[in-house]
Write a protein that holds these residues in place. Structure first.
Motif, mmCIF file in Angstrom:
data_model
loop_
_atom_site.group_PDB
_atom_site.id
_atom_site.type_symbol
_atom_site.label_atom_id
_atom_site.label_comp_id
_atom_site.label_asym_id
_atom_site.label_seq_id
_atom_site.Cartn_x
_atom_site.Cartn_y
_atom_site.Cartn_z
ATOM 1 N N ALA A 1 0.852 -1.197 0.000
ATOM 2 C CA ALA A 1 0.000 0.000 0.000
ATOM 3 C C ALA A 1 0.885 1.243 0.000
ATOM 4 C CB ALA A 1 -0.914 0.008 1.214
ATOM 5 N N VAL A 2 0.459 2.235 -0.738
ATOM 6 C CA VAL A 2 1.204 3.495 -0.861
ATOM 7 C C VAL A 2 0.332 4.590 -0.252
ATOM 8 C CG1 VAL A 2 2.240 5.110 -2.497
ATOM 9 C CG2 VAL A 2 2.177 2.661 -3.060
ATOM 10 N N ILE A 3 0.907 5.384 0.640
ATOM 11 C CA ILE A 3 0.127 6.483 1.249
ATOM 12 C C ILE A 3 0.553 7.815 0.640
ATOM 13 C CG2 ILE A 3 -0.496 7.656 3.393
ATOM 14 C CD1 ILE A 3 0.038 5.106 4.925
ATOM 15 N N THR A 4 -0.334 8.385 -0.160
ATOM 16 C CA THR A 4 -0.060 9.716 -0.746
ATOM 17 C C THR A 4 -1.104 10.730 -0.272
ATOM 18 O OG1 THR A 4 -1.457 9.629 -2.738
ATOM 19 C CG2 THR A 4 0.670 8.521 -2.887
ATOM 20 N N SER A 5 -1.989 10.304 0.642
ATOM 21 C CA SER A 5 -3.071 11.207 1.067
ATOM 22 C C SER A 5 -2.510 12.338 1.921
ATOM 23 C CB SER A 5 -4.100 10.407 1.865
ATOM 24 O OG SER A 5 -3.442 9.564 2.784
ATOM 25 N N GLY A 6 -3.123 13.513 1.750
ATOM 26 C CA GLY A 6 -2.685 14.673 2.524
ATOM 27 C C GLY A 6 -2.507 15.866 1.620
ATOM 28 N N ILE A 7 -2.100 16.983 2.214
ATOM 29 C CA ILE A 7 -1.966 18.180 1.381
ATOM 30 C C ILE A 7 -0.521 18.352 0.887
ATOM 31 C CG2 ILE A 7 -3.941 19.471 2.314
ATOM 32 C CD1 ILE A 7 -1.832 21.026 4.014
ATOM 33 N N PRO A 8 -0.377 18.900 -0.325
ATOM 34 C CA PRO A 8 0.955 19.230 -0.822
ATOM 35 C C PRO A 8 1.313 20.678 -0.445
ATOM 36 C CG PRO A 8 -0.672 19.394 -2.612
ATOM 37 C CD PRO A 8 -1.437 19.096 -1.338
ATOM 38 N N ARG A 9 2.601 21.031 -0.554
ATOM 39 C CA ARG A 9 2.953 22.419 -0.219
ATOM 40 C C ARG A 9 2.676 23.348 -1.386
ATOM 41 N NH1 ARG A 9 9.607 22.957 -0.177
ATOM 42 N NH2 ARG A 9 10.026 21.166 -1.536
ATOM 43 N N LYS A 10 2.607 24.646 -1.050
ATOM 44 C CA LYS A 10 2.459 25.702 -2.053
ATOM 45 C C LYS A 10 3.795 26.450 -2.115
ATOM 46 C CE LYS A 10 -2.462 26.425 -2.202
ATOM 47 N NZ LYS A 10 -2.613 25.053 -2.541
ATOM 48 N N PRO A 11 4.013 27.238 -3.174
ATOM 49 C CA PRO A 11 5.287 27.968 -3.279
ATOM 50 C C PRO A 11 5.601 28.741 -2.001
ATOM 51 C CG PRO A 11 4.002 28.229 -5.294
ATOM 52 C CD PRO A 11 3.127 27.487 -4.333
ATOM 53 N N GLY A 12 6.860 28.675 -1.580
ATOM 54 C CA GLY A 12 7.292 29.412 -0.386
ATOM 55 C C GLY A 12 7.189 28.601 0.903
ATOM 56 N N MET A 13 6.474 27.472 0.858
ATOM 57 C CA MET A 13 6.337 26.651 2.073
ATOM 58 C C MET A 13 7.443 25.600 2.154
ATOM 59 S SD MET A 13 2.298 25.712 2.051
ATOM 60 C CE MET A 13 2.253 24.767 3.581
ATOM 61 N N THR A 14 7.690 25.098 3.364
ATOM 62 C CA THR A 14 8.557 23.923 3.496
ATOM 63 C C THR A 14 7.654 22.699 3.638
ATOM 64 O OG1 THR A 14 8.570 23.959 5.912
ATOM 65 C CG2 THR A 14 10.275 25.261 4.782
ATOM 66 N N ARG A 15 8.234 21.516 3.433
ATOM 67 C CA ARG A 15 7.461 20.278 3.616
ATOM 68 C C ARG A 15 7.047 20.123 5.086
ATOM 69 N NH1 ARG A 15 11.854 19.130 0.332
ATOM 70 N NH2 ARG A 15 11.448 18.163 -1.699
ATOM 71 N N GLU A 16 7.929 20.603 5.984
ATOM 72 C CA GLU A 16 7.683 20.421 7.423
ATOM 73 C C GLU A 16 6.392 21.133 7.857
ATOM 74 O OE1 GLU A 16 10.573 21.099 6.021
ATOM 75 O OE2 GLU A 16 11.856 19.452 6.674
ATOM 76 N N GLU A 17 6.038 22.195 7.155
ATOM 77 C CA GLU A 17 4.828 22.949 7.522
ATOM 78 C C GLU A 17 3.541 22.146 7.299
ATOM 79 O OE1 GLU A 17 4.721 27.227 6.199
ATOM 80 O OE2 GLU A 17 6.741 26.722 5.535
ATOM 81 N N LEU A 18 3.632 21.009 6.607
ATOM 82 C CA LEU A 18 2.439 20.212 6.310
ATOM 83 C C LEU A 18 2.072 19.268 7.458
ATOM 84 C CD1 LEU A 18 3.433 19.238 2.642
ATOM 85 C CD2 LEU A 18 1.971 21.134 3.351
ATOM 86 N N ILE A 19 2.934 19.197 8.463
ATOM 87 C CA ILE A 19 2.764 18.170 9.500
ATOM 88 C C ILE A 19 1.419 18.274 10.219
ATOM 89 C CG2 ILE A 19 3.989 19.451 11.318
ATOM 90 C CD1 ILE A 19 5.120 16.773 12.277
ATOM 91 N N GLY A 20 0.959 19.489 10.490
ATOM 92 C CA GLY A 20 -0.261 19.697 11.273
ATOM 93 C C GLY A 20 -1.456 18.971 10.671
ATOM 94 N N ILE A 21 -1.612 19.059 9.357
ATOM 95 C CA ILE A 21 -2.754 18.400 8.699
ATOM 96 C C ILE A 21 -2.417 16.954 8.349
ATOM 97 C CG2 ILE A 21 -4.195 18.422 6.601
ATOM 98 C CD1 ILE A 21 -4.147 21.464 6.763
ATOM 99 N N ASN A 22 -1.227 16.719 7.817
ATOM 100 C CA ASN A 22 -0.935 15.385 7.271
ATOM 101 C C ASN A 22 -0.742 14.294 8.328
ATOM 102 O OD1 ASN A 22 -1.264 16.481 4.791
ATOM 103 N ND2 ASN A 22 0.873 16.341 4.129
ATOM 104 N N ALA A 23 -0.268 14.654 9.513
ATOM 105 C CA ALA A 23 -0.027 13.607 10.528
ATOM 106 C C ALA A 23 -1.319 12.868 10.865
ATOM 107 C CB ALA A 23 0.597 14.212 11.783
ATOM 108 N N GLY A 24 -2.402 13.608 11.083
ATOM 109 C CA GLY A 24 -3.691 12.977 11.426
ATOM 110 C C GLY A 24 -4.172 12.088 10.288
ATOM 111 N N ILE A 25 -4.031 12.572 9.054
ATOM 112 C CA ILE A 25 -4.497 11.804 7.886
ATOM 113 C C ILE A 25 -3.680 10.515 7.751
ATOM 114 C CG2 ILE A 25 -4.604 11.808 5.345
ATOM 115 C CD1 ILE A 25 -5.177 14.845 5.487
ATOM 116 N N VAL A 26 -2.366 10.632 7.842
ATOM 117 C CA VAL A 26 -1.496 9.461 7.632
ATOM 118 C C VAL A 26 -1.728 8.405 8.714
ATOM 119 C CG1 VAL A 26 0.928 8.714 7.618
ATOM 120 C CG2 VAL A 26 0.240 10.723 6.299
ATOM 121 N N LYS A 27 -1.900 8.845 9.944
ATOM 122 C CA LYS A 27 -2.114 7.896 11.048
ATOM 123 C C LYS A 27 -3.418 7.118 10.841
ATOM 124 C CE LYS A 27 -2.050 7.789 16.084
ATOM 125 N NZ LYS A 27 -1.993 8.582 17.302
ATOM 126 N N THR A 28 -4.502 7.821 10.503
ATOM 127 C CA THR A 28 -5.795 7.162 10.297
ATOM 128 C C THR A 28 -5.723 6.202 9.115
ATOM 129 O OG1 THR A 28 -6.803 9.239 10.951
ATOM 130 C CG2 THR A 28 -8.270 7.644 9.954
#
Ligand code: NAD
Ligand code: LMR
Length: 308
Positions: A74-101
């Protein structure tokens, strides 16, 4: 061989397409939370089958994990991608909950699954999947280094004015703008070190362009990339599905390797039917060791933001 791809967005769909085109899987299930979206992508992709010559069956699912039952990979790609100017680390708030579930839902229906984590910040999401599922470490693989290495080879070929097939190289470390460690000292053109051909300045250009490869594309596209990410994931899936014993840098749980513990970070691994079959410890220079250490500190800082 049944493969599930969670997230039917840009990367998930590209990944499903490349897997199907390589024609080694019997079924790919695309699952998304958006009503009808995965079914639509699956139908569109299935209508390319007679044109592109594959027999892999692609099935769509709106959040029904019953359809993913008994997946091998299984491949997990669910979650939000970054927008210009953002770092990948800034996605943690939303993506952690999605990835865990998603990881726990996958495991409920596919107890023998091997999971490939793609959602960002990828090294931390891979670590989270370890903590959330307790799966053996060989069955949780983070995809980043395979993509970063492909970008490294692209830049090396440009600098060398050589075909990409002449070039070999690898990127280890964290999948982040600052944390990547392109191993320029090990990179070769037909077995000859690239330092024989390139000035210090050119080699620095290759390294810096590689590290910001994802950010450059995000700036151009307005969202992050999908073709090379999808292709990189499909190569990992194929290596496992076809027991290829191929070496890729992947984010793997380390227990002392490279002097690191309790962290998922990119290191060379052998992929085969058992997932990560071996972590390969290569000789690093003192400068490379220091960069790897610094990269690990960055990943650990992001891991510290997890609530696990
Ligand atoms: N590791 C890498 O090398 C790499 C490369 C590219 C992208 N990424 C990451 O992959 C992720 C996806 O990127 P994208 O461009 O495909 O984004 P996208 O927005 O195009 O697609 C994401 C999809 O996930 C779905 N989704 C959200 N929550 C879900 C849930 N709970 N269950 C199922 N589906 C859900 C959304 O509906 C959407 O369709 C991002 O986090 C991005 O940063 C990582
Ligand atoms: O750059 C991103 O945010 C997406 C992905 O990690 C990439 O490297 O393309």
């Amino acid at each position: 061989m049944k493969v599930t791809v969670v997230g039917a967005g840009a990367v998930g769909a590209s990944c499903a397409e490349y897997i199907a085109m390589k024609n080694f899987a019997s079924e790919v299930v695309l699952l998304d939370i958006k009503e009808g979206y995965a079914e639509g992508k699956a139908m569109d992709l299935m209508q390319t089958a007679s044109l592109n010559g594959f027999d892999t069956k692609i099935t769509g699912s709106t959040n029904d994990y019953g359809k993913t039952a008994n997946s091998d990979i299984a491949v997990i790609t669910s979650g939000i991608p970054r927008k210009p100017g953002m770092t990948r680390e800034e996605l943690i708030g939303i993506n952690a909950g999605i990835v865990k579930t998603v990881a726990t839902s996958l495991l409920e229906h596919s107890p023998n699954v091997t999971i490939i984590v793609v959602s960002n910040p990828m090294d931390t999401m891979t670590y989270l999947v370890h903590k959330a599922t307790g799966l053996p470490k060989n069955r949780i693989i983070g995809m980043g280094g395979a993509l970063d290495s492909a970008r490294f080879k692209y830049r090396l070929a440009q600098a060398l004015e050589a075909p990409i097939s002449d070039v070999d190289g690898m990127v280890i470390g964290g999948h982040s703008d600052k944390g990547m460690v392109p191993l320029i000292g090990h990179a070769t053109r037909n077995s000859v070190k690239v330092s024989e051909f390139l000035s210090e300045e050119k080699m620095n250009w290759v390294v810096e362009e590689t590290k910001v490869g994802g950010a450059t594309l995000t700036g151009l596209l307005g969202t992050s990339a999908w073709y090379a990410p999808g292709a990189a994931v499909s190569s990992l899936v194929q290596a496992i599905a076809c027991d290829q014993k191929k070496m890729f840098p992947c984010s793997s749980l380390l227990e002392g390797e490279y002097g690191l513990n309790d962290i998922c970070i990119g290191v060379p691994v052998i992929l085969g039917k058992n997932g990560i079959e071996k972590i390969v410890e290569i000789e690093l220079s003192d400068a490379e060791k220091a960069k790897m250490q610094e990269s690990a500190e960055g990943v650990k800082k992001t891991n510290g933001l997890l609530e696990v």
